[in-house]
Design an enzyme around this catalytic site. Sequence first.
Site, PDB file in Angstrom:
ATOM      1  N   ARG A 107      -4.579  64.026  -5.556  1.00 42.55           N
ATOM      2  CA  ARG A 107      -5.398  64.255  -4.354  1.00 42.55           C
ATOM      3  C   ARG A 107      -4.433  64.522  -3.220  1.00 42.55           C
ATOM      4  NH1 ARG A 107     -10.389  60.846  -1.943  1.00 42.55           N
ATOM      5  NH2 ARG A 107     -11.357  62.162  -3.530  1.00 42.55           N
ATOM      6  N   CYS A 266     -21.586  63.145  -1.876  1.00 41.48           N
ATOM      7  CA  CYS A 266     -20.458  62.705  -2.713  1.00 41.48           C
ATOM      8  C   CYS A 266     -19.960  61.324  -2.316  1.00 41.48           C
ATOM      9  CB  CYS A 266     -19.334  63.726  -2.636  1.00 41.48           C
ATOM     10  SG  CYS A 266     -18.567  63.882  -1.011  1.00 41.48           S
TER      11      CYS A 266
HETATM   12  N1   CP Z   1     -16.418  61.327  -3.467  1.00 37.41           N
HETATM   13  C1   CP Z   1     -15.116  60.959  -3.476  1.00 37.41           C
HETATM   14  O1   CP Z   1     -14.219  61.713  -3.904  1.00 37.41           O
HETATM   15  O2   CP Z   1     -14.894  59.693  -3.028  1.00 37.41           O
HETATM   16  P1   CP Z   1     -13.484  58.998  -2.740  1.00 37.41           P
HETATM   17  O3   CP Z   1     -12.895  59.660  -1.528  1.00 37.41           O
HETATM   18  O4   CP Z   1     -13.818  57.557  -2.514  1.00 37.41           O
HETATM   19  O5   CP Z   1     -12.598  59.214  -3.940  1.00 37.41           O
HETATM   20  N1  NVA Z   2     -15.210  66.377   2.603  1.00 34.69           N
HETATM   21  C1  NVA Z   2     -14.720  65.036   2.385  1.00 34.69           C
HETATM   22  C2  NVA Z   2     -14.963  64.608   0.972  1.00 34.69           C
HETATM   23  C3  NVA Z   2     -14.530  63.207   0.654  1.00 34.69           C
HETATM   24  C4  NVA Z   2     -14.723  62.816  -0.769  1.00 34.69           C
HETATM   25  C5  NVA Z   2     -13.256  64.964   2.751  1.00 34.69           C
HETATM   26  O1  NVA Z   2     -12.491  65.859   2.362  1.00 34.69           O
HETATM   27  O2  NVA Z   2     -12.877  64.034   3.448  1.00 34.69           O
END
Ligand code: CP
Ligand code: NVA
Length: 308
Positions: A107, A266
């Site tokens: 991530r 999400c």
């Molecule tokens: N929806 C999602 O990716 O949640 P987190 O940021 O908690 O991983």
């Molecule tokens: N759009 C949000 C999604 C988090 C899971 C972000 O990137 O912060």
Amino acid sequence: MKHFLDINKTDAAALRGMIDEGISMKSARNGRPKGAPDDDQPLAGRMVALIFEKPSTRTRVSFDVGVRQMGGETMILRGDEMQLGHGETIADTARVLSRYVDLIMIRTFEEQTLLEMAEYASVPVINGLTNRSHPCQIMTDIMTFEEHRGPIRGRKVVWSGDGNNVFNSFAHAAGQFGFDLTFTGPPPLDPEQVFLDEARSKGVNITIERDPAVAVQGADLVVTDTWVSMHDPVSARERRHNQLRGYQVNAALMAQAKPDALFMHCLPAHRDDEATSEVMDGPHSVIFDEAENRLHAQKAIMRWCLGV
Ligand code: CP
Ligand code: NVA
């Protein structure tokens, strides 16, 4: 190398296989305790690195639990605690990690970081969210829709709010899974045109409609997300709220969708900003099934990456 970088970069038949496998692996667990192993142990002896340059609850826990249920092991690495955060290149990091682990989930902020990791790693790399996309989330959302309502092909999905990374992956999925997608939000927060054009080129209807009440007519699924993403400057908050207030998903808006429309988010959510608690906890909402299904969908994604 079977990287899972984006929904538009993955073969449509493979995507379909992952959704079906996620559903079948979920039912095979048959309610056993979360820490209990699956009957088959396809990741036995495999080590998975989970790298986080941004915070996470769902992605972190669901990948960790999923690997363990399949018999593998995980290590969770924070970007700022690695040499990555102190100037070591992504390419060198990728080559080094590939000597220790069998699979990398990352991530990160810039899409380029993910792409470089994939280019130089000799093990599969999974996109656990970048500023531009969140494919694991949308695979999960499709699995969740189909569990509740059957095939998503030909259905109408409406996104209300910011044209962000999660929306972009919905646009990728619209092209690959064959559903129509309407974006409703203010012009400054429109998604990048490239995501809309690519989905259109695959023959699905991609629409921008400024009036949310019009947009959601006939919707099978209404989706929203935070108004300020992790990569957005905190200083954008007040302006975003002013721009997006009219795009809140509330009971009045859901009433304009199909009577059996689903609501997804999400998470994490800012309750009573982008969606009211009434909707989040109401009869249309499947947000916690969605959260659970991260686990099952990602297990299928990892199996596909490793060919096990
Ligand atoms: N929806 C999602 O990716 O949640 P987190 O940021 O908690 O991983
Ligand atoms: N759009 C949000 C999604 C988090 C899971 C972000 O990137 O912060």
